[in-house]
Structure formats: structure tokens, C-alpha cells
Design a protein around this motif. Structure first.
Motif, PDB file in Angstrom:
ATOM      1  N   GLU A  62       0.830  -1.212   0.000  1.00 53.84           N
ATOM      2  CA  GLU A  62       0.000   0.000   0.000  1.00 53.84           C
ATOM      3  C   GLU A  62       0.863   1.259   0.000  1.00 53.84           C
ATOM      4  N   LYS A  63       1.977   1.233   0.740  1.00 52.72           N
ATOM      5  CA  LYS A  63       2.864   2.389   0.784  1.00 52.72           C
ATOM      6  C   LYS A  63       3.430   2.722  -0.594  1.00 52.72           C
ATOM      7  N   TYR A  64       3.744   1.711  -1.360  1.00 56.51           N
ATOM      8  CA  TYR A  64       4.401   1.924  -2.643  1.00 56.51           C
ATOM      9  C   TYR A  64       3.493   1.675  -3.839  1.00 56.51           C
ATOM     10  N   ALA A  65       2.182   1.669  -3.624  1.00 56.68           N
ATOM     11  CA  ALA A  65       1.234   1.405  -4.706  1.00 56.68           C
ATOM     12  C   ALA A  65       1.365   2.415  -5.840  1.00 56.68           C
ATOM     13  N   ASN A  66       1.675   3.662  -5.537  1.00 56.08           N
ATOM     14  CA  ASN A  66       1.767   4.700  -6.565  1.00 56.08           C
ATOM     15  C   ASN A  66       3.204   5.053  -6.923  1.00 56.08           C
ATOM     16  N   TYR A  67       4.163   4.274  -6.443  1.00 54.97           N
ATOM     17  CA  TYR A  67       5.567   4.553  -6.725  1.00 54.97           C
ATOM     18  C   TYR A  67       5.876   4.230  -8.183  1.00 54.97           C
ATOM     19  N   THR A  68       6.516   5.166  -8.871  1.00 54.56           N
ATOM     20  CA  THR A  68       6.791   4.967 -10.298  1.00 54.56           C
ATOM     21  C   THR A  68       8.280   4.865 -10.611  1.00 54.56           C
ATOM     22  N   GLY A  69       9.122   5.009  -9.610  1.00 56.81           N
ATOM     23  CA  GLY A  69      10.564   4.951  -9.850  1.00 56.81           C
ATOM     24  C   GLY A  69      11.065   3.529 -10.061  1.00 56.81           C
ATOM     25  N   THR A  70      12.288   3.433 -10.508  1.00 55.53           N
ATOM     26  CA  THR A  70      12.968   2.151 -10.689  1.00 55.53           C
ATOM     27  C   THR A  70      14.364   2.281 -10.083  1.00 55.53           C
ATOM     28  N   PRO A  71      15.033   1.166  -9.801  1.00 58.82           N
ATOM     29  CA  PRO A  71      16.397   1.266  -9.285  1.00 58.82           C
ATOM     30  C   PRO A  71      17.313   2.068 -10.210  1.00 58.82           C
ATOM     31  N   GLU A  72      17.082   2.008 -11.488  1.00 58.12           N
ATOM     32  CA  GLU A  72      17.921   2.734 -12.451  1.00 58.12           C
ATOM     33  C   GLU A  72      17.721   4.246 -12.367  1.00 58.12           C
ATOM     34  N   THR A  73      16.547   4.690 -11.933  1.00 60.07           N
ATOM     35  CA  THR A  73      16.275   6.131 -11.874  1.00 60.07           C
ATOM     36  C   THR A  73      16.524   6.727 -10.487  1.00 60.07           C
ATOM     37  N   TYR A  74      16.962   5.892  -9.524  1.00 62.77           N
ATOM     38  CA  TYR A  74      17.195   6.386  -8.159  1.00 62.77           C
ATOM     39  C   TYR A  74      18.334   7.382  -8.150  1.00 62.77           C
ATOM     40  N   GLN A  75      18.133   8.490  -7.455  1.00 67.16           N
ATOM     41  CA  GLN A  75      19.183   9.487  -7.267  1.00 67.16           C
ATOM     42  C   GLN A  75      19.375   9.685  -5.773  1.00 67.16           C
ATOM     43  N   GLN A  76      20.597   9.476  -5.315  1.00 65.81           N
ATOM     44  CA  GLN A  76      20.890   9.609  -3.898  1.00 65.81           C
ATOM     45  C   GLN A  76      20.779  11.072  -3.476  1.00 65.81           C
ATOM     46  N   PRO A  77      20.083  11.347  -2.363  1.00 64.44           N
ATOM     47  CA  PRO A  77      19.973  12.730  -1.891  1.00 64.44           C
ATOM     48  C   PRO A  77      21.351  13.299  -1.562  1.00 64.44           C
ATOM     49  N   GLU A  78      21.516  14.587  -1.775  1.00 62.81           N
ATOM     50  CA  GLU A  78      22.799  15.260  -1.553  1.00 62.81           C
ATOM     51  C   GLU A  78      23.323  15.060  -0.130  1.00 62.81           C
ATOM     52  N   ASP A  79      22.427  15.104   0.859  1.00 65.14           N
ATOM     53  CA  ASP A  79      22.894  15.007   2.242  1.00 65.14           C
ATOM     54  C   ASP A  79      23.398  13.610   2.611  1.00 65.14           C
ATOM     55  N   LEU A  80      23.190  12.625   1.768  1.00 64.16           N
ATOM     56  CA  LEU A  80      23.699  11.284   2.043  1.00 64.16           C
ATOM     57  C   LEU A  80      25.015  10.989   1.322  1.00 64.16           C
ATOM     58  N   LYS A  81      25.342  11.782   0.338  1.00 62.09           N
ATOM     59  CA  LYS A  81      26.523  11.495  -0.479  1.00 62.09           C
ATOM     60  C   LYS A  81      27.831  11.585   0.302  1.00 62.09           C
ATOM     61  N   ASP A  82      27.938  12.504   1.268  1.00 60.51           N
ATOM     62  CA  ASP A  82      29.183  12.704   1.993  1.00 60.51           C
ATOM     63  C   ASP A  82      29.553  11.543   2.905  1.00 60.51           C
ATOM     64  N   TRP A  83      28.611  10.901   3.507  1.00 60.92           N
ATOM     65  CA  TRP A  83      28.949   9.888   4.499  1.00 60.92           C
ATOM     66  C   TRP A  83      28.821   8.457   4.007  1.00 60.92           C
ATOM     67  N   SER A  84      28.216   8.229   2.879  1.00 59.24           N
ATOM     68  CA  SER A  84      27.946   6.855   2.459  1.00 59.24           C
ATOM     69  C   SER A  84      29.200   6.071   2.068  1.00 59.24           C
ATOM     70  N   HIS A  85      30.316   6.747   1.777  1.00 59.06           N
ATOM     71  CA  HIS A  85      31.534   6.031   1.375  1.00 59.06           C
ATOM     72  C   HIS A  85      32.621   6.098   2.436  1.00 59.06           C
ATOM     73  N   LYS A  86      32.326   6.674   3.596  1.00 52.34           N
ATOM     74  CA  LYS A  86      33.314   6.782   4.656  1.00 52.34           C
ATOM     75  C   LYS A  86      33.408   5.479   5.432  1.00 52.34           C
ATOM     76  N   ARG A  87      34.565   5.246   6.022  1.00 48.32           N
ATOM     77  CA  ARG A  87      34.769   4.068   6.850  1.00 48.32           C
ATOM     78  C   ARG A  87      34.302   4.362   8.270  1.00 48.32           C
ATOM     79  N   PRO A  88      33.890   3.335   9.023  1.00 51.20           N
ATOM     80  CA  PRO A  88      33.481   3.547  10.406  1.00 51.20           C
ATOM     81  C   PRO A  88      34.627   4.146  11.226  1.00 51.20           C
TER      82      PRO A  88
END
Length: 94
Positions: A62-88
Motif C-alpha cells: 500500500e505504501k508503494y502502490a503509486n511509486y513509479t521509480g525504478t532502481p535505475e532512476t534512483y538518485q541519492q539525496p545530496e545530504d547522504l553522499k558525503d557519508w555513504s563512502h566513509k569508513r566507520p
């Protein structure tokens, strides 16, 4: 048919008002602590009566019934780009 489950009174609660529900009332309504509810009115015998209705959580479908995106069209939000490749740097468990 109306069944009286318990009695309570409206009390001031911060900037609003509230009513405490007994364990018996919660059980009768199939409610538990933390259950989100809606307060609705039900017309019965010429009167409007307040009723509590649990808010059903939508299923994943039900949450994603109207979702039209695909994995190929996903764009990572800007605020996640800085930390997603850092090491713990602490005791994180990944």
C-alpha cells in the motif's frame, strides 16, 4: 446495542485535554499502549457518539502502490553522499 465498559472524565493535559482509558476499555477496543487512533463520530439512535478507531498501518504494498521509480532512476539525496563512502570511525557494527 451499547455496552458501557468503564467511566472516565476529561482532564486538562498541557494545552489540550485528555481522557485516561482503563485496561478493560483498551482490551474492549483491541487497543494497546502506543496504538495510533482516530477519534470519529458515529451517529447512533439520533445522537453523535465519539468513537476511537485504530489507525491501521499500511502494508508495504500500500505504501508503494503509486511509486513509479525504478532502481535505475534512483538518485541519492545530496545530504547522504558525503557519508555513504566513509569508513566507520567508532564501534559501529556494519
Amino acid at each position: 446495542m451499547v455496552n458501557e465498559i468503564s467511566e472516565t472524565k476529561i482532564t486538562k493535559w498541557g494545552n489540550g485535554h485528555g481522557a485516561f482509558l482503563s485496561k478493560k476499555a483498551l482490551a474492549a477496543g483491541n487497543l494497546t499502549e502506543g496504538t495510533k487512533i482516530r477519534v470519529i463520530t458515529v451517529h447512533h439512535n439520533g445522537r453523535d457518539i465519539l468513537a476511537l478507531e485504530p489507525e491501521d498501518k499500511p502494508t508495504l504494498a500500500e505504501k508503494y502502490a503509486n511509486y513509479t521509480g525504478t532502481p535505475e532512476t534512483y538518485q541519492q539525496p545530496e545530504d547522504l553522499k558525503d557519508w555513504s563512502h566513509k569508513r566507520p570511525t567508532g564501534k559501529e557494527i556494519w
